[in-house]
Design a protein around this motif. Structure first.
Motif, PDB file in Angstrom:
ATOM      1  N   VAL A   1      15.306   4.764 -48.132  1.00 37.70           N
ATOM      2  CA  VAL A   1      16.270   4.744 -47.284  1.00 37.70           C
ATOM      3  C   VAL A   1      17.538   4.179 -47.823  1.00 37.70           C
ATOM      4  O   VAL A   1      18.621   4.693 -47.824  1.00 37.70           O
ATOM      5  CB  VAL A   1      15.852   3.846 -45.869  1.00 37.70           C
ATOM      6  CG1 VAL A   1      17.425   3.660 -45.087  1.00 37.70           C
ATOM      7  CG2 VAL A   1      14.811   4.520 -45.269  1.00 37.70           C
ATOM      8  N   ASP A   2      17.365   3.066 -48.732  1.00 36.68           N
ATOM      9  CA  ASP A   2      18.607   2.514 -49.800  1.00 36.68           C
ATOM     10  C   ASP A   2      19.037   3.534 -50.428  1.00 36.68           C
ATOM     11  O   ASP A   2      20.250   3.671 -50.595  1.00 36.68           O
ATOM     12  CB  ASP A   2      18.077   1.310 -50.393  1.00 36.68           C
ATOM     13  CG  ASP A   2      17.658   0.143 -49.202  1.00 36.68           C
ATOM     14  OD1 ASP A   2      18.130   0.325 -48.267  1.00 36.68           O
ATOM     15  OD2 ASP A   2      16.847  -0.512 -49.775  1.00 36.68           O
ATOM     16  N   ILE A   3      18.256   4.255 -51.329  1.00 39.87           N
ATOM     17  CA  ILE A   3      18.400   5.281 -52.268  1.00 39.87           C
ATOM     18  C   ILE A   3      19.291   6.307 -51.586  1.00 39.87           C
ATOM     19  O   ILE A   3      20.597   6.888 -52.027  1.00 39.87           O
ATOM     20  CB  ILE A   3      17.413   5.930 -52.919  1.00 39.87           C
ATOM     21  CG1 ILE A   3      16.657   4.916 -53.814  1.00 39.87           C
ATOM     22  CG2 ILE A   3      17.924   7.211 -53.728  1.00 39.87           C
ATOM     23  CD1 ILE A   3      17.702   4.571 -54.780  1.00 39.87           C
ATOM     24  N   LEU A   4      18.808   6.933 -50.461  1.00 43.91           N
ATOM     25  CA  LEU A   4      19.644   7.780 -49.541  1.00 43.91           C
ATOM     26  C   LEU A   4      20.850   7.390 -49.193  1.00 43.91           C
ATOM     27  O   LEU A   4      21.969   8.330 -49.028  1.00 43.91           O
ATOM     28  CB  LEU A   4      19.017   8.257 -48.473  1.00 43.91           C
ATOM     29  CG  LEU A   4      17.340   9.082 -48.845  1.00 43.91           C
ATOM     30  CD1 LEU A   4      16.627   9.317 -47.524  1.00 43.91           C
ATOM     31  CD2 LEU A   4      17.649  10.179 -49.560  1.00 43.91           C
TER      32      LEU A   4
ATOM     33  N   MET B   1       5.176  10.365 -35.907  1.00 49.73           N
ATOM     34  CA  MET B   1       5.840  11.219 -36.621  1.00 49.73           C
ATOM     35  C   MET B   1       7.145  11.857 -36.256  1.00 49.73           C
ATOM     36  O   MET B   1       8.230  12.087 -36.885  1.00 49.73           O
ATOM     37  CB  MET B   1       4.979  12.388 -36.969  1.00 49.73           C
ATOM     38  CG  MET B   1       5.462  13.680 -37.961  1.00 49.73           C
ATOM     39  SD  MET B   1       5.360  12.747 -39.707  1.00 49.73           S
ATOM     40  CE  MET B   1       3.506  12.728 -39.911  1.00 49.73           C
ATOM     41  N   ASP B   2       7.245  11.796 -34.671  1.00 55.88           N
ATOM     42  CA  ASP B   2       8.438  12.169 -34.168  1.00 55.88           C
ATOM     43  C   ASP B   2       9.653  11.162 -34.535  1.00 55.88           C
ATOM     44  O   ASP B   2      10.827  11.355 -34.600  1.00 55.88           O
ATOM     45  CB  ASP B   2       8.432  12.098 -32.864  1.00 55.88           C
ATOM     46  CG  ASP B   2       7.530  13.427 -32.118  1.00 55.88           C
ATOM     47  OD1 ASP B   2       7.550  14.170 -33.080  1.00 55.88           O
ATOM     48  OD2 ASP B   2       7.079  13.320 -31.084  1.00 55.88           O
ATOM     49  N   LEU B   3       9.140   9.769 -34.611  1.00 60.27           N
ATOM     50  CA  LEU B   3      10.005   8.779 -34.891  1.00 60.27           C
ATOM     51  C   LEU B   3      10.693   8.894 -36.462  1.00 60.27           C
ATOM     52  O   LEU B   3      11.682   8.766 -36.774  1.00 60.27           O
ATOM     53  CB  LEU B   3       9.354   7.278 -34.852  1.00 60.27           C
ATOM     54  CG  LEU B   3       9.247   6.865 -33.510  1.00 60.27           C
ATOM     55  CD1 LEU B   3       8.473   5.450 -33.538  1.00 60.27           C
ATOM     56  CD2 LEU B   3      10.299   6.728 -32.561  1.00 60.27           C
ATOM     57  N   VAL B   4       9.646   9.206 -37.189  1.00 54.61           N
ATOM     58  CA  VAL B   4      10.072   9.720 -38.640  1.00 54.61           C
ATOM     59  C   VAL B   4      11.117  10.805 -38.777  1.00 54.61           C
ATOM     60  O   VAL B   4      12.253  10.491 -39.540  1.00 54.61           O
ATOM     61  CB  VAL B   4       8.873  10.016 -39.621  1.00 54.61           C
ATOM     62  CG1 VAL B   4       9.153  10.653 -40.694  1.00 54.61           C
ATOM     63  CG2 VAL B   4       7.692   9.005 -39.690  1.00 54.61           C
ATOM     64  N   ALA B   5      10.896  11.744 -37.802  1.00 53.95           N
ATOM     65  CA  ALA B   5      12.004  12.669 -37.782  1.00 53.95           C
ATOM     66  C   ALA B   5      13.398  12.256 -37.248  1.00 53.95           C
ATOM     67  O   ALA B   5      14.408  12.612 -37.933  1.00 53.95           O
ATOM     68  CB  ALA B   5      11.676  13.779 -36.658  1.00 53.95           C
ATOM     69  N   ALA B   6      13.276  11.301 -36.357  1.00 53.18           N
ATOM     70  CA  ALA B   6      14.606  10.744 -35.875  1.00 53.18           C
ATOM     71  C   ALA B   6      15.247   9.977 -36.917  1.00 53.18           C
ATOM     72  O   ALA B   6      16.559   9.992 -37.119  1.00 53.18           O
ATOM     73  CB  ALA B   6      14.244  10.103 -34.818  1.00 53.18           C
ATOM     74  N   ARG B   7      14.346   9.232 -37.674  1.00 51.60           N
ATOM     75  CA  ARG B   7      14.986   8.240 -38.532  1.00 51.60           C
ATOM     76  C   ARG B   7      15.693   9.092 -39.793  1.00 51.60           C
ATOM     77  O   ARG B   7      16.495   8.432 -40.562  1.00 51.60           O
ATOM     78  CB  ARG B   7      14.001   7.328 -39.008  1.00 51.60           C
ATOM     79  CG  ARG B   7      14.595   6.450 -40.334  1.00 51.60           C
ATOM     80  CD  ARG B   7      13.482   5.249 -40.687  1.00 51.60           C
ATOM     81  NE  ARG B   7      14.157   4.226 -41.352  1.00 51.60           N
ATOM     82  CZ  ARG B   7      13.432   3.215 -42.096  1.00 51.60           C
ATOM     83  NH1 ARG B   7      11.959   3.373 -42.007  1.00 51.60           N
ATOM     84  NH2 ARG B   7      14.001   2.257 -42.465  1.00 51.60           N
ATOM     85  N   TYR B   8      15.099  10.250 -40.319  1.00 57.53           N
ATOM     86  CA  TYR B   8      15.565  10.945 -41.550  1.00 57.53           C
ATOM     87  C   TYR B   8      16.277  12.217 -40.786  1.00 57.53           C
ATOM     88  O   TYR B   8      16.623  13.163 -41.554  1.00 57.53           O
ATOM     89  CB  TYR B   8      14.394  11.161 -42.399  1.00 57.53           C
ATOM     90  CG  TYR B   8      13.837  10.174 -42.982  1.00 57.53           C
ATOM     91  CD1 TYR B   8      14.215   9.520 -44.131  1.00 57.53           C
ATOM     92  CD2 TYR B   8      12.802   9.397 -42.325  1.00 57.53           C
ATOM     93  CE1 TYR B   8      13.770   8.360 -44.833  1.00 57.53           C
ATOM     94  CE2 TYR B   8      12.206   8.197 -42.995  1.00 57.53           C
ATOM     95  CZ  TYR B   8      12.634   7.768 -44.134  1.00 57.53           C
ATOM     96  OH  TYR B   8      12.032   6.726 -44.748  1.00 57.53           O
ATOM     97  N   GLY B   9      16.796  12.244 -39.535  1.00 52.79           N
ATOM     98  CA  GLY B   9      17.577  13.305 -39.207  1.00 52.79           C
ATOM     99  C   GLY B   9      16.940  14.554 -39.145  1.00 52.79           C
ATOM    100  O   GLY B   9      17.630  15.865 -39.444  1.00 52.79           O
ATOM    101  N   GLU B  10      15.784  14.702 -39.039  1.00 49.79           N
ATOM    102  CA  GLU B  10      14.942  15.952 -38.795  1.00 49.79           C
ATOM    103  C   GLU B  10      14.891  16.180 -37.375  1.00 49.79           C
ATOM    104  O   GLU B  10      14.908  15.142 -36.550  1.00 49.79           O
ATOM    105  CB  GLU B  10      13.739  15.878 -39.373  1.00 49.79           C
ATOM    106  CG  GLU B  10      13.900  15.857 -40.998  1.00 49.79           C
ATOM    107  CD  GLU B  10      14.344  16.888 -41.745  1.00 49.79           C
ATOM    108  OE1 GLU B  10      14.540  18.069 -41.273  1.00 49.79           O
ATOM    109  OE2 GLU B  10      14.876  16.732 -42.701  1.00 49.79           O
TER     110      GLU B  10
END
Length: 351
Positions: free
Chosen positions: A119-122, A265-274
């Motif tokens: 996340v920091d790199i992004l 996995m839905d939370l992963v999608a939300a965190r990374y803009g998917e």
């Protein structure tokens, strides 16, 4: 087939089944092969027509005998075999699904962790990109998709001597944040994802459909229980009932675990803009490919920086050698210092 005994092989002749001592445990692959060669309805009808002529029956070979004995002796033959195959594969299927669910649970845990350096790199890449695009329609972007990482890896300066990744990596090193360069360690589990949640979902659905089919078979058997004339006890009903009672709780546990992972996995999608229901395989593949380019660029930049440092050290050594070579050990010559002339006192004026 009739007593639903998985460990017993059967032999047959023209008259009846003969139960022998187990010679071989029937494996899953063999069961599936048996299902494929079960007599079709048309084959059974043809055999029954031939049974009216004793001379034709006398000339039957093993194939015709198999179709006759199996097709006419075992009720609900295909359903029995399908149930047998399903029961035989159930535990292995559950084990595989649980293995994938546990791995996906590890993956989403890493992707959602607070200390995730990816996340920091992004964020750094986004900041640099906005700086480069300041004053254009692409500036002040709120984010980018991970699919754009492919483009970022290929983005180079006009002369081709440097890249966006090189700039980002050197910025990180200049600011003393070298630990960020090992961000892959925080998400390394994504490289081992074999089946996405959609694949696990299909497996869970398959198990649920199989158990519901068995439940319908049980209900039908209870309504139409028929006593056999050949002395064999039809163990299908009891076998299916025991299996159903034992495996339904297993399915419920599996479904609960899967639903938890799916929500994460839905939370992963939300965190990374998917978007919800995103292509997980492509998502994780983009991150893995980005890491390969990133890690390669880190190695190149660190090597270049080390080379520059060595060159600086050599320059310093040369300067020291030059200073030593020009050094004169003799004391400096005395320089005659002229004394200022004595001051002349003016005579006092006469009164």
């Amino acid at each position: 087939l009739i007593e639903m005994d998985h460990a017993v092989c059967w032999e047959f002749n023209k008259q009846n089944f003969k139960k022998n001592k187990p010679r071989q445990i029937i494996q899953q692959d063999n069961l599936e092969s048996i299902v494929k060669i079960l007599p079709e309805a048309e084959e059974l009808k043809a055999i029954n027509r031939e049974k009216e002529d004793p001379e034709i029956v006398e000339a039957w070979g093993p194939v015709e005998q198999f179709v006759d004995v199996v097709g006419n002796t075992v009720p609900d033959l295909k359903r029995r075999m399908a149930s047998w195959v399903f029961m035989n594969e159930f535990d292995n299927y559950v084990e595989e699904m649980m293995k994938e669910i546990k791995h996906l649970d590890t993956v989403v845990g890493e992707m959602l962790a607070k200390g995730n350096r990816l996340v920091d790199i992004l964020h750094i890449i986004l900041t640099v990109g906005n700086m480069m695009n300041e004053g254009t329609s692409y500036g002040a972007a709120a984010g980018f998709t991970l699919e754009d990482l492919k483009t970022i890896c290929l983005c180079r300066t006009a002369d081709g001597n440097s890249s966006l990744l090189s700039f980002v990596i050197n910025k990180i090193l200049d600011e003393g944040q070298a630990s960020l360069l090992s961000w892959w360690d925080d998400v390394a589990s994504i490289g081992e994802v074999q089946i996405p949640t959609s694949g696990v979902s299909q497996g869970v659905v398959h198990l649920g459909q199989g158990l519901r089919t068995i439940k319908r078979t049980i209900d039908e058997k209870k309504r139409s229980s028929v006593k056999r004339d050949d002395g064999l006890v039809d163990g299908m009903l009891d076998t299916l009932m025991r299996f159903s009672e034992e495996k339904y709780p297993v399915l419920a546990f599996l479904e609960e675990k899967f639903n938890n992972v799916k929500d994460q996995m839905d939370l992963v999608a939300a965190r990374y803009g998917e978007a919800t229901g995103f292509d997980e395989v492509a998502f994780f593949s983009n991150i893995s490919e980005f890491w390969k380019h990133f890690n390669k660029t880190v190695a190149e930049e660190v090597k270049a920086r080390n080379k520059r440092e060595k060159e600086k050290e050599k320059e310093k050594e040369k300067e020291k050698e030059t200073a030593t070579f020009n050094f004169d050990p003799r004391p400096p010559a005395k320089v005659a210092v002229k004394k200022p002339p004595p001051k002349k006192h003016s005579k006092p004026l006469p009164e």
